[in-house]
Design a protein around this motif. Structure first.
Motif, short mmCIF file in Angstrom:
data_model
loop_
_atom_site.label_atom_id
_atom_site.label_comp_id
_atom_site.label_asym_id
_atom_site.label_seq_id
_atom_site.Cartn_x
_atom_site.Cartn_y
_atom_site.Cartn_z
N HIS A 145 37.90 -75.48 -60.90
CA HIS A 145 36.89 -76.34 -61.98
C HIS A 145 36.74 -75.48 -63.35
O HIS A 145 36.52 -74.15 -63.12
CB HIS A 145 35.48 -76.55 -61.41
CG HIS A 145 35.62 -77.56 -60.05
ND1 HIS A 145 35.40 -79.02 -60.58
CD2 HIS A 145 36.37 -77.53 -58.85
CE1 HIS A 145 35.72 -79.57 -59.42
NE2 HIS A 145 35.81 -78.80 -58.47
N THR A 146 36.35 -76.06 -64.41
CA THR A 146 35.94 -75.32 -65.66
C THR A 146 34.56 -75.80 -65.93
O THR A 146 34.16 -76.97 -66.21
CB THR A 146 37.04 -76.06 -66.78
OG1 THR A 146 38.27 -75.50 -66.42
CG2 THR A 146 36.35 -75.24 -68.14
N LEU A 147 33.77 -74.63 -65.88
CA LEU A 147 32.38 -74.67 -66.13
C LEU A 147 31.89 -74.37 -67.54
O LEU A 147 32.44 -73.44 -67.82
CB LEU A 147 31.38 -74.32 -65.11
CG LEU A 147 31.36 -75.05 -63.89
CD1 LEU A 147 32.26 -74.93 -62.84
CD2 LEU A 147 29.97 -74.78 -63.09
N ARG A 148 31.39 -75.30 -68.32
CA ARG A 148 31.29 -74.85 -69.71
C ARG A 148 29.75 -74.18 -70.22
O ARG A 148 29.70 -73.51 -71.31
CB ARG A 148 31.40 -76.30 -70.51
CG ARG A 148 32.72 -76.46 -70.66
CD ARG A 148 33.10 -77.97 -71.29
NE ARG A 148 32.64 -79.01 -70.32
CZ ARG A 148 33.62 -79.55 -69.65
NH1 ARG A 148 34.67 -79.30 -69.52
NH2 ARG A 148 32.86 -80.63 -68.72
N SER A 149 28.69 -74.69 -69.26
CA SER A 149 27.36 -74.03 -69.83
C SER A 149 26.94 -73.03 -69.13
O SER A 149 27.58 -72.61 -68.28
CB SER A 149 26.26 -75.40 -69.53
OG SER A 149 26.25 -75.47 -68.45
N GLU A 150 25.70 -72.47 -69.51
CA GLU A 150 25.18 -71.59 -68.63
C GLU A 150 24.23 -71.93 -67.68
O GLU A 150 23.51 -71.23 -66.96
CB GLU A 150 24.48 -70.34 -69.66
CG GLU A 150 25.24 -69.92 -70.83
CD GLU A 150 24.37 -69.40 -71.92
OE1 GLU A 150 24.18 -68.17 -72.16
OE2 GLU A 150 23.42 -70.19 -72.26
N THR A 151 24.10 -73.25 -67.53
CA THR A 151 23.03 -73.68 -66.63
C THR A 151 23.46 -74.00 -65.18
O THR A 151 24.48 -73.71 -64.71
CB THR A 151 22.76 -75.20 -66.93
OG1 THR A 151 23.82 -76.08 -66.70
CG2 THR A 151 22.29 -75.41 -68.65
N ASP A 152 22.52 -73.86 -64.20
CA ASP A 152 22.46 -74.03 -62.94
C ASP A 152 22.95 -75.56 -62.53
O ASP A 152 23.69 -75.61 -61.58
CB ASP A 152 21.18 -73.75 -61.94
CG ASP A 152 20.06 -74.38 -62.63
OD1 ASP A 152 19.94 -74.94 -63.98
OD2 ASP A 152 18.94 -74.58 -61.79
N THR A 153 22.64 -76.38 -63.43
CA THR A 153 22.98 -77.88 -63.21
C THR A 153 24.21 -78.29 -63.11
O THR A 153 24.61 -79.16 -62.06
CB THR A 153 22.07 -78.65 -64.29
OG1 THR A 153 20.70 -78.23 -64.29
CG2 THR A 153 22.29 -80.27 -63.91
N GLU A 154 25.01 -77.71 -63.81
CA GLU A 154 26.54 -78.16 -64.08
C GLU A 154 27.20 -78.14 -62.87
O GLU A 154 27.99 -78.83 -62.63
CB GLU A 154 27.22 -77.34 -65.16
CG GLU A 154 28.35 -77.86 -65.49
CD GLU A 154 29.11 -77.05 -66.62
OE1 GLU A 154 28.59 -76.22 -67.22
OE2 GLU A 154 30.51 -77.52 -66.97
N VAL A 155 26.85 -77.26 -61.89
CA VAL A 155 27.48 -76.92 -60.62
C VAL A 155 27.51 -78.54 -59.66
O VAL A 155 28.25 -78.76 -59.17
CB VAL A 155 26.93 -76.12 -59.61
CG1 VAL A 155 27.42 -74.56 -60.38
CG2 VAL A 155 25.58 -75.95 -59.19
N VAL A 156 26.45 -79.23 -60.12
CA VAL A 156 26.09 -80.30 -59.29
C VAL A 156 27.04 -81.32 -59.72
O VAL A 156 27.66 -82.05 -58.77
CB VAL A 156 24.73 -80.94 -59.44
CG1 VAL A 156 24.50 -82.20 -58.77
CG2 VAL A 156 23.76 -79.90 -59.15
#
Ligand code: AGP
Length: 608
Positions: A119-130
């Motif tokens: 997966h590619t995660l773009r933000s610094e947030t905890d939320t994006e993993v969801v």
């Protein structure tokens, strides 16, 4: 902390979401964003750092027409406020979007696992993993995928999830963060609180922790995390959309200050019977109350200051040890708690994470837990054996005003009722209290009528370098609250101090640039307070006093005086705080501050 809203139905979703975000903005205003599935079946996302107005500007001619969408206004926890970290967040395919209030505590571990999985995660947030967890679990049924993803999350969440390929459906879930379902006529909503949707429907389902809501235009199905359908009642919101509007006032805070006489009346409605205070909410726990041998109050911020009044009265009227502790500290040194301990959790929102955690600890140890809150259906009511509502109506300004005075009035009534039930409050005292309570709304109105002169005084004090607020006994919580108001909305340093402590250190702060604000209303400690006031005057500090009408001595001692009507000492906190609220308001206005949405704050603090 963070406001979320979702809509599915025949209206154009974009304006509904933007309207909802404006009404939820008091929950956080670091960034705002919306996502829509357009009429053409495309996913549209716009999100911006800053307030909802920045998002609206970015949308120019408005968002594209859509029947479903979700929105978010953020109070940043993980990741600084930026366009990239703004919600909604999406998965790799760009088909799934998520908005979230809360903290995913195991997000680092999940993130590493997702990245290792491609997966590619773009933000610094905890939320994006969801979004990415839902992506992995998705097999054509969004609710099933959300339920599977929830099993991986630790922490707190209110979530709304949307999939581009299921364009009439939203799935919401909650754990230790608020989320309600709005049940409309052929349309459905999800929101952090009723303010976002009350203009469209008053019928709501208050979701419980662990609930998953699967909404479509004509249906709302609530399940647990295994998918078993739950029967959740539909409640009716008792206030109108207009109650959450400014109604001609420059700010919500000013409107809510002016609403205090009516809020006090509402808080007492049905609770003053003849010559006695009666809270029927306590009837179901009456037998258990008969055995209490200590009282512990827990709360945060303004609610904590209100609880100090309650603790003093429980101790005085019941003759048992009673104290109040800041909820975030309560757990680190919990007092002895058992079935004979009455624990009272005071929280306007009913969602404050620290207060809920403390109440849960107390409940787990067998205490009788009573919630004192303004919010029907809020999380604290589920941690409690009885709930007493403030009945103050919605409070939108981040700085609490009408909920402080109604909290004080309600803790006074609570203490009086428990004392009466235990036979420890003489009928004469009860009668005297009821009479004083009945006079309060008109006395509060009289105090507010002096707003123009308070504004004039505020003009002369607005350039101060800082302020020292002092009070004793029931004047002490008013001093604390007055100082907090200044800090919150004018960003000036203000100390709230027990007047007797002034000489033990903080007196060194006083000089002509740091005025002394003294709560010097009529009381058994008046003379001692005057001595402290004189100590300040001797250090060249300007003295601003809150005093009882008819006090001829104070006029000679203080530089300026805010007059309040006489009342019983425990109720003096309520009248004394009103000029201090107005003073803080006008100082902030004169300093050009954002009164209703002060920097760094959010009204509902759902993180620990
Ligand atoms: C008050 O002006 C503040 N916004 C804050 O101290 C607030 O009272 C505190 O966060 C507790 O909130 P609650 O009453 O909703 O629990």
């Amino acid at each position: 902390m963070c406001g979320i809203v979702g809509y599915t139905g025949p209206r154009d979703a974009g304006p509904v979401l933007l309207d909802g975000l404006r009404r939820l903005e008091y929950r956080g205003y670091d960034s705002a964003g919306i996502a829509l599935v357009t009429e053409d079946g495309d996913l549209f996302v716009e999100k911006r750092a800053g307030k909802v107005a920045v998002l609206t500007d970015a949308l120019g001619g408005g968002p594209p027409t859509a029947g479903v969408g979700l929105g978010h206004t953020r109070w940043a926890t993980h990741g600084r406020p930026s366009d990239l970290n703004a919600h909604p967040h999406s998965d790799c395919s760009g088909r799934i979007t998520v908005v979230h209030n809360g903290i995913v505590e195991n997000f680092r571990e999940l993130r590493d696992e997702l990245v290792a999985g491609g997966h590619t995660l773009r933000s610094e947030t905890d939320t994006e993993v969801v979004a990415h967890l839902v992506e992995d679990a998705y097999e054509g049924d969004l609710a099933a995928a959300v339920r599977a993803a929830l099993g991986r999350l630790q922490g707190a969440y209110a979530l709304v999830v949307m999939h581009r390929d299921e364009p009439d459906r939203l799935v919401g879930a909650r754990l230790n963060a608020p989320l309600i379902v709005g049940v409309g006529d052929g349309e459905s909503f999800l929101a952090s609180d009723a303010a976002a949707i009350v203009a469209y429907t008053k019928r709501v389902i208050f979701l419980a922790d662990g609930d998953v809501a699967d909404i479509r235009p004509g249906s709302a199905v609530v399940t647990d995390r295994s998918g078993a359908v739950l029967d959740r009642p539909i409640d009716e919101i008792q206030w109108s959309a207009e109650a959450a509007e400014k109604g001609g006032y420059a700010h919500f805070m000013l409107k809510e200050i002016h609403e205090q006489p009516a809020a006090l009346t509402a808080a007492m409605t049905g609770r003053l019977r003849g010559d006695a205070v009666c809270l029927e909410e306590l009837d179901p726990i009456a037998k258990r109350l008969a055995g209490i041998d200590r009282v512990e109050m827990i709360a945060c911020g303004t609610a904590y200051y209100a609880s100090l009044v309650g603790a003093a009265l429980f101790q005085e009227w019941l003759g048992v040890p009673a104290r109040s502790t800041v909820a975030s500290e309560f757990r680190y040194s919990p007092p002895p708690i058992d079935a004979r301990t009455l624990v009272i959790a005071v929280t306007q929102s009913g969602e404050t994470a620290d207060t809920i955690a403390a109440a849960r600890l107390a409940g787990d140890r067998g205490a009788i837990v009573v919630a004192l809150t303004n919010t029907v259906g809020s999380a604290i009511t589920r941690e409690s054996h009885a709930s007493v509502f403030l009945q103050a109506g919605p409070e939108v300004a981040v700085a609490a005003t009408k909920t402080f005075v109604t909290q004080v009035a309600t803790v006074v009534m609570l203490a009086a009722d428990v004392a009466r039930r235990l036979g420890r409050l003489p009928a004469e005292k009860d009668r005297e209290l009821v009479e004083a309570l009945r006079r309060l709304p008109s006395q509060a109105a009289r105090t507010i009528e002096k707003a123009a002169s308070i504004e004039e005084v505020a003009g002369r004090y607005a350039s101060a370098a800082g302020y020292m607020y002092i009070g004793r006994s029931f004047g002490y919580p008013a001093a604390l609250e007055g100082a907090l108001k200044i800090k919150e909305i004018s960003y000036l340093h203000a100390e709230g101090y027990a007047a007797g402590e002034l000489k033990h250190g903080p007196i060194s702060l006083l000089d002509p640039e740091v005025p002394l604000v003294a709560v010097a209303t009529r009381s058994a400690v008046y003379e001692k307070l005057i001595s402290n006031l004189m100590e300040g005057k001797a250090r060249d500090a300007r003295v601003l006093a809150v005093a009882t009408e008819g006090d001829t001595q104070i006029e000679r001692l203080a530089t300026d005086v805010f007059w309040v009507p006489d009342t019983l000492e425990p109720l003096s906190t309520i009248l004394a705080v009103i000029p201090l609220q107005l003073f803080a308001y006008y100082v902030a206005v004169k300093r050009g501050r954002d009164v209703d949405q002060p920097r760094n704050l959010a009204k509902s603090v759902t993180v620990e």
